[in-house]
Write a protein that holds these residues in place. Sequence first.
Motif, short mmCIF file in Angstrom:
data_model
loop_
_atom_site.label_atom_id
_atom_site.label_comp_id
_atom_site.label_asym_id
_atom_site.label_seq_id
_atom_site.Cartn_x
_atom_site.Cartn_y
_atom_site.Cartn_z
N GLU A 1 -5.76 1.05 15.24
CA GLU A 1 -6.92 0.32 14.71
C GLU A 1 -6.60 -1.15 14.48
O GLU A 1 -7.42 -2.02 14.78
CB GLU A 1 -7.39 0.97 13.40
N LEU A 2 -5.40 -1.44 13.97
CA LEU A 2 -5.00 -2.84 13.76
C LEU A 2 -4.91 -3.58 15.10
O LEU A 2 -5.36 -4.72 15.23
CB LEU A 2 -3.66 -2.92 13.03
N ARG A 3 -4.32 -2.92 16.08
CA ARG A 3 -4.18 -3.54 17.40
C ARG A 3 -5.55 -3.76 18.04
O ARG A 3 -5.81 -4.82 18.62
CB ARG A 3 -3.31 -2.65 18.29
N ALA A 4 -6.44 -2.79 17.90
CA ALA A 4 -7.79 -2.93 18.46
C ALA A 4 -8.53 -4.08 17.78
O ALA A 4 -9.21 -4.86 18.45
CB ALA A 4 -8.55 -1.62 18.31
N ALA A 5 -8.39 -4.21 16.48
CA ALA A 5 -9.04 -5.30 15.75
C ALA A 5 -8.48 -6.65 16.20
O ALA A 5 -9.22 -7.63 16.37
CB ALA A 5 -8.86 -5.12 14.25
N GLU A 6 -7.16 -6.71 16.41
CA GLU A 6 -6.53 -7.95 16.87
C GLU A 6 -7.05 -8.32 18.26
O GLU A 6 -7.34 -9.49 18.53
CB GLU A 6 -5.02 -7.76 16.90
N LEU A 7 -7.16 -7.35 19.14
CA LEU A 7 -7.66 -7.61 20.48
C LEU A 7 -9.12 -8.06 20.46
O LEU A 7 -9.50 -8.96 21.22
CB LEU A 7 -7.50 -6.37 21.36
N ARG A 8 -9.93 -7.47 19.59
CA ARG A 8 -11.33 -7.90 19.47
C ARG A 8 -11.40 -9.33 18.97
O ARG A 8 -12.20 -10.14 19.46
CB ARG A 8 -12.10 -6.97 18.54
N HIS A 9 -10.56 -9.67 18.01
CA HIS A 9 -10.53 -11.02 17.46
C HIS A 9 -10.11 -12.02 18.53
O HIS A 9 -10.72 -13.09 18.69
CB HIS A 9 -9.57 -11.07 16.27
N ARG A 10 -9.08 -11.70 19.30
CA ARG A 10 -8.61 -12.58 20.35
C ARG A 10 -9.67 -12.75 21.44
O ARG A 10 -9.88 -13.85 21.95
CB ARG A 10 -7.33 -12.03 20.97
N ALA A 11 -10.36 -11.67 21.78
CA ALA A 11 -11.42 -11.76 22.78
C ALA A 11 -12.56 -12.65 22.29
O ALA A 11 -13.12 -13.44 23.06
CB ALA A 11 -11.94 -10.36 23.11
N GLU A 12 -12.89 -12.56 21.01
CA GLU A 12 -13.94 -13.41 20.45
C GLU A 12 -13.52 -14.88 20.49
O GLU A 12 -14.32 -15.75 20.83
CB GLU A 12 -14.24 -12.98 19.01
N GLN A 13 -12.26 -15.16 20.15
CA GLN A 13 -11.77 -16.54 20.22
C GLN A 13 -11.82 -17.07 21.65
O GLN A 13 -12.24 -18.21 21.88
CB GLN A 13 -10.33 -16.62 19.70
#
Length: 61
Positions: A8-20
């Motif tokens: 879940e932490l990794r998925a949230a990090e990837l979503r954040h990076r994709a948004e950036q």
Amino acid sequence: METYRLHELRAAELRHRAEQDRLVREALRARREARRAARHSGRQETGGPVSTDRRRFAHAT
């Protein structure tokens, strides 16, 4: 359970990076469109070369 939390932490990090990345692409696209609009409207964009006369300076040897 710990593996799921890490996932879940990794998925949230990837979503954040994709948004950036998406925001950066949108900003670059808007900047490019603004430059094109300024060029086509006859206005000179800021930050460009002051003079186009390249013969002013001698070539380095």
